[in-house]
Design an enzyme around this catalytic site. Structure first.
Site, PDB file in Angstrom:
ATOM      1  NE  ARG A   1       7.011   9.252  11.579  1.00  0.00           N
ATOM      2  CZ  ARG A   1       7.220   8.810  10.363  1.00  0.00           C
ATOM      3  NH1 ARG A   1       8.055   7.842  10.136  1.00  0.00           N
ATOM      4  NH2 ARG A   1       6.587   9.357   9.344  1.00  0.00           N
TER       5      ARG A   1
ATOM      6  CE  LYS B   1      -2.169  -9.316  -8.622  1.00  0.00           C
ATOM      7  NZ  LYS B   1      -3.007  -8.161  -8.914  1.00  0.00           N
TER       8      LYS B   1
ATOM      9  CG  HIS C   1       4.795  -8.387  -9.248  1.00  0.00           C
ATOM     10  ND1 HIS C   1       4.820  -8.883  -7.972  1.00  0.00           N
ATOM     11  CD2 HIS C   1       4.609  -7.054  -9.110  1.00  0.00           C
ATOM     12  CE1 HIS C   1       4.642  -7.893  -7.107  1.00  0.00           C
ATOM     13  NE2 HIS C   1       4.520  -6.768  -7.777  1.00  0.00           N
TER      14      HIS C   1
HETATM   15  C1  BG6 Z   1       3.742  -3.458  -6.927  1.00  0.00           C
HETATM   16  C2  BG6 Z   1       4.623  -2.485  -7.636  1.00  0.00           C
HETATM   17  O1  BG6 Z   1       4.506  -4.499  -6.413  1.00  0.00           O
HETATM   18  O2  BG6 Z   1       2.765  -3.953  -7.834  1.00  0.00           O
HETATM   19  C3  BG6 Z   1       3.805  -1.339  -8.198  1.00  0.00           C
HETATM   20  O3  BG6 Z   1       5.591  -1.958  -6.743  1.00  0.00           O
HETATM   21  C4  BG6 Z   1       2.660  -1.869  -9.051  1.00  0.00           C
HETATM   22  O4  BG6 Z   1       4.589  -0.450  -8.956  1.00  0.00           O
HETATM   23  C5  BG6 Z   1       1.882  -2.974  -8.341  1.00  0.00           C
HETATM   24  O5  BG6 Z   1       1.800  -0.784  -9.331  1.00  0.00           O
HETATM   25  C6  BG6 Z   1       0.916  -3.642  -9.295  1.00  0.00           C
HETATM   26  O6  BG6 Z   1       0.079  -4.535  -8.613  1.00  0.00           O
HETATM   27  P1  BG6 Z   1      -1.357  -4.906  -9.156  1.00  0.00           P
HETATM   28  O7  BG6 Z   1      -1.862  -5.949  -8.215  1.00  0.00           O
HETATM   29  O8  BG6 Z   1      -2.172  -3.645  -9.130  1.00  0.00           O
HETATM   30  O9  BG6 Z   1      -1.178  -5.418 -10.556  1.00  0.00           O
END
Ligand code: BG6
Length: 457
Positions: free
Chosen positions: A9, A152, A211
């Site tokens: 925006r 990863k 995750h």
């Molecule tokens: C994100 C979450 O998807 O993953 C966050 O919303 C979290 O809360 C993050 O901090 C962690 O990712 P990584 O790659 O740092 O382990």
């Protein structure tokens, strides 16, 4: 070349946008310093367009701008829309894109893909609503739901470890595994800016639904018949659907939820910006799930995740059963533990197999030893960031590492009853843990045996 068009925006010229991107790359890129010559070569393809996401007519202008840029750069191939927008805007943006025809390829043999960020809804119902809306505009094949954990290196290596090594996959089974621990711990709290979002999420939605269940799926899935996106995602869905439903009584016993409070120089969650002073949102969740498949029946999968913990550690540990008879009982020292396979995602990506060996000397003394592999020590080239990998896949159209809708729904089906039960019964109680600690001690009770414990962070 590839044209990058930033759309948001704020009023910015192409030049200002390029400047900002140059600074950002200088700050965040893993290869430093930025080569200015290389940068100026690609910067010509970077453009900016002012777009108010809630204003339908603005999208006409966007469509025109894209057509013009493609004409001037002489490229008209695939278009990838990366929607890094808040969940409340996602549906609108999709509809606006559809109304101006940006959901369809402009020319024959071209393609349109859309990358969508989580959260994919708040629960099963809202996830379905969101998906229906997206599917009114796009085909499922065009949608790339991103879960950056799948980008990863170690996470992808799980597939190779299991399915390219004859001696490894047989170990992934109830015959050998006593239990599995999956940890995604973070030392960071809300960092001043994440509080408002987190208030709507909590650890269960933010980390477990996404995750952690993806990690569980990759550990527990069956061998796919082929290494293609359809086959792999089919097996992931199947295993997520095999996770046993958890009853409200079981929720009280098999889950732990916590929230960090101030400790030392660290503030508590309720003091974070954007957080209600009496919030009972969980910043820590631990739970035990069972995967009702032939391979895994009876093996508990213990998951834990939290903010403001002692360390940033993401790992999967397969704890193996003990040998049937302890022949070295009297001779071995007390540091012996169960054999285990540790798959490290962060830090020090890699894996270790911990087995017992003999301490050198005339006595028969046993001690755990590590067969260790780490990416850093074994490969000269650094791994790409998860997002680098996934963005490239989005451009080339490989959806293997993106989530299919049925995976997202299966994951909500696992966590929704837990959330509902927490809300309805208030059990188990929210436990306060000091910022910077290992999390609530109560999480030990999930292991169900005083001799078993979580591996320290
Ligand atoms: C994100 C979450 O998807 O993953 C966050 O919303 C979290 O809360 C993050 O901090 C962690 O990712 P990584 O790659 O740092 O382990």
């Amino acid at each position: 070349g590839t044209i990058v068009l930033g759309a948001a925006r704020r009023e910015l010229s192409d030049e200002q946008f390029r400047q900002q991107m140059f600074q950002a790359v200088g700050k965040y890129s893993r290869s430093q310093p930025v080569e200015e010559a290389l940068w100026s070569e690609i910067a010509d393809c970077w453009h900016y367009h002012r777009l108010r996401l809630d204003q339908g007519p603005d999208f006409q202008g966007l469509a025109q701008r894209i057509t013009d840029l493609e004409a001037s750069h002489g490229s008209a191939g695939c278009r990838v829309f990366y929607l890094a927008v808040t969940p409340d805007l996602l549906e609108q943006v999709a509809c606006h894109l559809g109304k101006v025809g940006l959901n369809r390829p402009a020319v024959q043999d071209a393609c349109v893909r859309v990358v969508v960020e989580k959260p994919f809804g708040q629960d099963l119902l809202s996830a379905r609503g969101l998906n229906e809306c997206l599917l009114r505009v796009f085909q499922e094949e065009q949608l790339l739901r991103i879960d950056h954990y799948l980008g990863k290196e170690t996470v992808q290596n799980l597939l190779v470890l299991r399915f390219a090594n004859a001696v490894i996959d047989p170990l992934f089974s109830r015959q050998f595994v006593d239990h599995v621990q999956i940890t995604t711990a973070e030392s960071a709290g809300m960092e001043g800016r994440r509080g408002a979002y987190y208030e709507t999420a909590g650890a269960l939605r933010d980390m477990v639904q996404s995750h952690m269940l993806q990690l569980l799926a990759l550990v527990a899935m069956e061998v796919p018949p082929r290494m293609d996106e359809r086959a792999i995602r089919n097996e992931k869905v199947t295993v997520l659907q095999a996770v046993a439903a958890i009853t409200p009584e079981q929720v009280a016993q098999r889950t732990v939820r916590g929230q960090y409070v101030a400790a030392g120089d660290r503030i508590g969650y309720r003091q974070e910006q954007g957080v209600s002073p009496d919030s009972d949102v969980e910043t820590y969740a631990a739970l035990t799930l069972h995967v009702d498949t032939w391979r895994w029946a009876g093996v508990p999968f213990h998951l834990r995740t939290g903010k403001a913990l002692a360390a940033k550690t993401s790992q999967i540990v397969l704890v193996f059963k003990r040998e049937p008879i302890n022949l070295f009982g009297e001779l071995s020292c007390d540091v012996r533990g169960a054999n285990r396979l540790i798959i490290r995602i962060t830090p020090n990506e890699g894996m270790s197999l911990v087995i017992d060996g003999k301490v050198p000397g005339v006595d028969m003394m046993l001690r755990p030893m590590k067969l260790d592999f780490s990416y850093g020590a074994s490969f000269a080239s650094a791994s790409p960031e998860a997002y680098e990998h996934l963005l490239l896949d989005a451009i080339t159209g490989d959806a293997t590492l993106f989530l299919r809708n049925d995976e997202v729904e299966a994951a909500w089906r696992i966590v929704d009853p837990i959330r509902a039960s927490w809300n309805a019964t208030g059990m188990p109680k929210l436990i306060m843990y000091p910022a910077g600690s290992q999390g609530p001690d109560e999480a030990r009770r999930l292991l169900g045996d005083p001799y078993k414990d979580w591996f320290p962070l």
